[in-house]
Scaffold this active site. Structure first.
Site, mmCIF file in Angstrom:
data_model
loop_
_atom_site.group_PDB
_atom_site.id
_atom_site.type_symbol
_atom_site.label_atom_id
_atom_site.label_comp_id
_atom_site.label_asym_id
_atom_site.label_seq_id
_atom_site.Cartn_x
_atom_site.Cartn_y
_atom_site.Cartn_z
ATOM 1 N N LYS A 43 78.008 41.579 39.266
ATOM 2 C CA LYS A 43 78.053 43.042 39.274
ATOM 3 C C LYS A 43 77.416 43.517 37.961
ATOM 4 O O LYS A 43 77.464 42.801 36.949
ATOM 5 C CB LYS A 43 79.534 43.460 39.348
ATOM 6 C CG LYS A 43 79.812 44.923 39.137
ATOM 7 C CD LYS A 43 79.703 45.694 40.420
ATOM 8 C CE LYS A 43 79.766 47.204 40.158
ATOM 9 N NZ LYS A 43 79.062 47.957 41.214
ATOM 10 N N GLY A 70 79.358 53.926 40.778
ATOM 11 C CA GLY A 70 79.381 54.365 39.378
ATOM 12 C C GLY A 70 79.603 53.238 38.388
ATOM 13 O O GLY A 70 79.978 53.466 37.236
ATOM 14 N N CYS A 127 69.861 53.130 35.912
ATOM 15 C CA CYS A 127 70.889 53.974 35.280
ATOM 16 C C CYS A 127 70.243 55.090 34.454
ATOM 17 O O CYS A 127 69.095 54.978 34.049
ATOM 18 C CB CYS A 127 71.739 53.093 34.389
ATOM 19 S SG CYS A 127 70.699 52.303 33.167
ATOM 20 N N GLY A 241 68.264 45.974 52.834
ATOM 21 C CA GLY A 241 68.433 45.914 54.286
ATOM 22 C C GLY A 241 68.314 44.542 54.899
ATOM 23 O O GLY A 241 68.176 44.422 56.114
#
Ligand SMILES: Cc1cc2nc3c(=O)[nH]c(=O)nc-3n(C[C@H](O)[C@H](O)[C@H](O)COP(=O)(O)O)c2cc1C
Length: 310
Positions: A43, A70, A127, A241
């Site tokens: 992550k 977020g 970001c 995808g």
């Protein structure tokens, strides 16, 4: 036997399949052998502890998902002390995804995470750039180049740049990342979208807008991967995808060396292994001895057919 190895710069992966950042966690090791993955991607890690966006964070939409997570994060020390050691026993290189609000922040975080057990650093340059206009770094070629250059100065690990698709000319940003010294590019992050909860007259996502991910995204990101492949020399990792081996092969054929698999991991946790097996079976069926030969293997639309080539 098909040689499933691929090279992403100096890093050799045992196969071209890995998770997209934020779509797997340690628990996945309970349902599959993580050593079978080409790589493990964390992550996104941020310099500070963050709570993330208000709920709802995920909304389903037909063949897509809208998410505004977020980047909740326990901070880099937690990763160095807990997550990196957790993945060390697995025979798959660990890629740490990082994000920071400033160019300097990208450099410092990269240095912080360049510890034993980390094979590469992926810059989530989607970001906001707080030194400039608050737009995502990778909406701006110059900011992208600066962030990647600073990361390269801060580490001896390969640096991958994960681009945003929310631009008109992704090839220009890709070239800037390459100029900054990126060893590879990940194309791409979620496509900006939104949904309205009409019963309640409110935005469906707590953050109002979010990243669209999942199968509906593939034609758009595949087109971007194709454009980027024609614009840079460094390896490209396709992401958007992918739910099947055929999707992954399409990305490889337009020029990607490897793929990242995201949303489908939440629906079908062992999808990545099916994709590895499916790519191998395709290569066997087509008589392709090395999976890397799929990279850029798409022929011209009006060229000879497969039978004519054979
Ligand atoms: C729940 C969720 C969390 C995500 N978190 C991150 C993240 O922390 N960092 C990042 O770079 N991308 C993140 N992504 C984006 C994915 O890595 C990937 O780029 C995107 O989902 C497109 O791939 P897909 O269509 O296969 O899902 C996240 C996606 C989802 C669905």
């Amino acid at each position: 036997m098909v040689d499933m190895t691929v090279d992403i710069g100096d890093l050799t992966l045992k196969n071209p399949v890995m998770p997209g950042s934020g779509t797997m966690a340690e628990g996945l090791g309970q349902v599959m052998d993580l050593s079978r993955l080409g790589a493990i991607v964390t992550k996104t890690i941020t310099p500070d502890i963050r709570e993330g966006c208000p709920p709802p964070r995920v909304v389903e939409y037909k063949d897509a998902t809208l998410m505004a997570i977020g980047i909740p994060c326990k901070g880099p020390d937690y990763y160095v002390e807990t997550i990196v050691p957790f993945y060390r026993p697995y025979d798959a290189p660990l890629v740490c995804s990082v994000s920071a609000p400033t160019v300097d922040g990208f450099g410092k975080l990269t240095a912080h995470l360049s510890v034993e057990g980390v094979a590469a650093i992926e810059a989530n340059v989607s970001c906001p750039n707080l030194e400039k206009d608050g737009k995502a770094f990778s909406m701006d070629a110059d900011a992208t180049e600066k962030a990647i250059r600073r990361m390269k100065e801060a580490t001896d690990r390969p640096v991958w740049a994960k681009l945003t698709p929310n631009v008109t000319d992704i090839a220009a940003v890709a070239q800037a990342a390459q100029a900054g010294g990126a060893d590879a590019l990940t194309v791409a992050n979620g496509l900006l979208g939104m949904a309205v909860d009409v019963e309640n007259f409110r935005p469906a996502l707590g953050n109002v807008t979010g990243g669209m991910t999942g199968p509906a995204l593939k034609p758009i990101i595949l087109r971007m991967a194709h454009q980027v492949a024609r614009a840079v020399e460094i390896p490209i990792i396709g992401c958007g995808g992918i739910v099947s081996a055929e999707d992954a092969i399409e990305y490889m054929m337009v020029g990607c060396s490897a793929v990242q698999v995201g949303t489908i991991n939440f629906v079908h946790p062992t999808a990545m292994l099916d994709i590895v097996d499916g790519i191998e079976a395709f290569c066997r069926r087509k008589g392709i001895e090395r999976v890397r030969d799929l990279t850029g293997a798409m022929r011209e639309r009006h060229g000879p057919t497969e039978e004519q080539v054979a």
